[in-house]
Design an enzyme around this catalytic site. Structure first.
Site, PDB file in Angstrom:
ATOM      1  CG  ASP A  16     -29.762 -15.917 -14.943  1.00 20.45           C
ATOM      2  OD1 ASP A  16     -29.508 -17.120 -15.234  1.00 20.45           O
ATOM      3  OD2 ASP A  16     -28.715 -14.847 -14.865  1.00 20.45           O
ATOM      4  NE  ARG A  51     -28.643 -18.938  -9.992  1.00 20.17           N
ATOM      5  CZ  ARG A  51     -28.916 -20.260 -10.094  1.00 20.17           C
ATOM      6  NH1 ARG A  51     -29.266 -20.976  -9.011  1.00 20.17           N
ATOM      7  NH2 ARG A  51     -28.986 -20.899 -11.424  1.00 20.17           N
ATOM      8  CG  HIS A  79     -21.550 -17.362 -17.363  1.00 17.79           C
ATOM      9  ND1 HIS A  79     -21.982 -18.452 -18.225  1.00 17.79           N
ATOM     10  CD2 HIS A  79     -22.479 -16.923 -16.963  1.00 17.79           C
ATOM     11  CE1 HIS A  79     -23.400 -18.645 -17.711  1.00 17.79           C
ATOM     12  NE2 HIS A  79     -23.635 -17.733 -16.951  1.00 17.79           N
ATOM     13  CD1 TRP A  80     -23.140 -19.598 -14.243  1.00 12.66           C
ATOM     14  CD2 TRP A  80     -23.041 -20.981 -12.393  1.00 12.66           C
ATOM     15  NE1 TRP A  80     -24.261 -19.911 -13.597  1.00 12.66           N
ATOM     16  CE2 TRP A  80     -24.466 -20.738 -12.804  1.00 12.66           C
ATOM     17  CE3 TRP A  80     -22.779 -21.884 -11.365  1.00 12.66           C
ATOM     18  CZ2 TRP A  80     -25.761 -21.324 -12.139  1.00 12.66           C
ATOM     19  CZ3 TRP A  80     -24.175 -22.651 -10.653  1.00 12.66           C
ATOM     20  CH2 TRP A  80     -25.305 -22.251 -10.978  1.00 12.66           C
ATOM     21  CE1 TYR A 122     -23.042 -16.282 -13.005  1.00 16.62           C
ATOM     22  CE2 TYR A 122     -23.344 -14.177 -12.749  1.00 16.62           C
ATOM     23  CZ  TYR A 122     -23.642 -14.927 -13.432  1.00 16.62           C
ATOM     24  OH  TYR A 122     -24.700 -15.346 -14.212  1.00 16.62           O
ATOM     25  CG  HIS A 162     -31.159 -18.453 -19.912  1.00 13.26           C
ATOM     26  ND1 HIS A 162     -31.427 -19.079 -18.810  1.00 13.26           N
ATOM     27  CD2 HIS A 162     -30.469 -17.336 -19.439  1.00 13.26           C
ATOM     28  CE1 HIS A 162     -30.841 -18.486 -17.761  1.00 13.26           C
ATOM     29  NE2 HIS A 162     -30.323 -17.114 -17.964  1.00 13.26           N
TER      30      HIS A 162
END
Length: 305
Positions: free
Chosen positions: A119, A123, A164-165, A226, A287
Site C-alpha cells: 500500500d 508507493r 479516502h484518497w 495523501y 487488500h
C-alpha cells in the site's frame, strides 16, 4: 513500544535518528546461523509496522528483517507538513528508509537490501527504486498500481471504493478535525468494510493502530501523506516517465483477488510500463495481504527473495 502484541518474538524494538526525524520499528535479532540477507518491510495505511506480525518471525529465520514505521505513522516522528507537502513526499519518506538501512547496514555488514512493501509503503518503495538505482536487489509490492496511473484512471467506481484518497487530500483542517474526533471509527470503517472485515486483525493489533492514529500529529501526517501523493509525488512520477526512467530491478507484484486493484486495474500491464520485466499474480485475499493470507504471502516471499 508494547511488547505484548502478537508476533515479533525474534525481534528487538529500535528508535533511530535519520534525516532529521526519529524512526521507530523492529529489527530481527542476529543469531549463530551466520549472515542473513537484509529485507526491508514497509507498511501501508492506516497501519504501522505491526501489519507484518503474522509473517515477521518466519521471515526472521532466513533474513535480517527491518520493519519500520513510516514517517508520520506509528511511533515515528510526525513533523508538520509544508505548503507544498514535500515533508511527506515519497521521495523524502524513501530517503528515511534508505538512511535507516544504511544505519543498520553499518552495524550488520550489508549495503544492498531486498524490499517488500504494501500500500502506502509500496508507493514509498517505488520512489526508493527510482531515486536509488542499484541499491535494492529485489522488490515486491502488494496491492497497488502506480500512483500516477491510478489517479489518471479515476472514475466514479474508483472514487467510491477509495473515497479516502479524495477526502484526506482536502485542505487542512477539515479532514484532520473529523478524523481526530473519532480515530477508531475511521480505522474500523476503512479496514472493516473491505473484503475480510475486521476478522484478520487481532484486538491488540487493531487497538495499537487506533492508538497510533490517536497520537498528536498523526492524522495531520496521514493527510499530508495523501496530499503529497496527489501533488508533488505526481510531479516526480511524471518527470521520471517523461524522461523514460525505469528502475532496473526484479519486481514481483501481488494483489488481492477480492480488492479494487483486481477489479479496476491491469496491475501487471501498468507496472510493466514503470518497471519492465515485472511478474505477479492475485492472492486469495482482500487488500491486507500479509494479515489475510499470511501463508500464501510467505510462500511468495520465500520463493522470490
Amino acid at each position: 513500544m508494547n511488547e505484548d502484541l502478537p508476533g515479533f518474538e525474534l525481534f528487538d524494538p529500535f528508535e533511530v535518528e535519520v534525516n532529521g526525524i526519529t524512526v521507530t520499528g523492529r529489527i530481527s535479532r542476529p543469531d549463530s546461523s551466520g549472515d542473513k540477507p537484509p529485507l526491508l518491510l514497509l507498511h501501508g495505511h492506516p497501519e504501522t509496522h505491526l501489519m507484518w506480525h503474522r509473517v515477521a518471525d518466519s521471515l526472521a529465520e532466513d533474513f535480517t528483517v527491518v520493519a519500520p514505521d513510516l514517517r508520520g505513522y506509528g511511533g515515528s516522528s510526525k513533523p508538520a507538513g509544508e505548503p507544498d507537502h514535500s515533508t511527506y513526499s515519497k521521495r523524502e519518506m524513501a530517503k528515511d528508509a534508505v538512511l535507516l538501512m544504511e544505519h543498520f547496514g553499518a552495524e550488520r555488514g550489508f549495503s544492498r537490501f531486498a524490499l517488500c512493501a504494501h500500500d502506502r509503503g509500496a508507493r514509498v518503495g517505488h520512489r526508493l527504486l527510482a531515486d536509488n538505482p542499484g541499491l535494492v536487489s529485489r522488490a515486491m509490492f502488494m496491492d497497488i498500481a502506480p500512483t500516477l496511473d491510478m489517479y489518471s484512471a479515476t472514475d466514479r467506481a474508483f472514487a467510491e471504493a477509495y473515497f479516502h484518497w479524495f477526502f484526506l487530500i482536502q485542505p487542512e483542517p477539515m479532514p484532520e478535525s473529523l478524523i481526530e474526533a473519532n480515530p477508531r471509527g475511521y480505522i474500523e470503517n476503512i479496514m472493516g468494510t473491505r473484503y475480510a472485515g475486521l476478522a484478520p486483525f487481532p484486538a491488540p493489533v487493531l487497538d495499537a493502530y487506533v492508538e497510533a492514529l490517536s497520537s498528536p500529529g498523526a492524522v495531520h501526517a496521514m493527510c499530508e501523506d495523501y496530499r503529497a501523493a496527489a501533488t508533488i509525488d505526481l510531479e516526480h512520477d511524471r518527470t521520471d516517465r517523461d524522461a523514460g526512467l525505469t528502475p532496473e530491478v526484479p519486481l514481483r507484484v501481488l494483489w488481492g483477488r477480492h480488492g479494487v486493484v483486481e477489479s479496476q486495474f491491469d496491475a501487471l500491464a501498468l507496472w510493466e510500463k514503470a518497471v519492465p520485466g515485472v511478474t505477479g499474480r492475485a492472492v486469495e485475499s482482500g487488500h491486507y495481504l500479509p494479515e489475510e493470507a499470511p501463508g500464501e504471502v510467505l510462500a511468495e516471499m520465500r520463493s522470490f527473495f
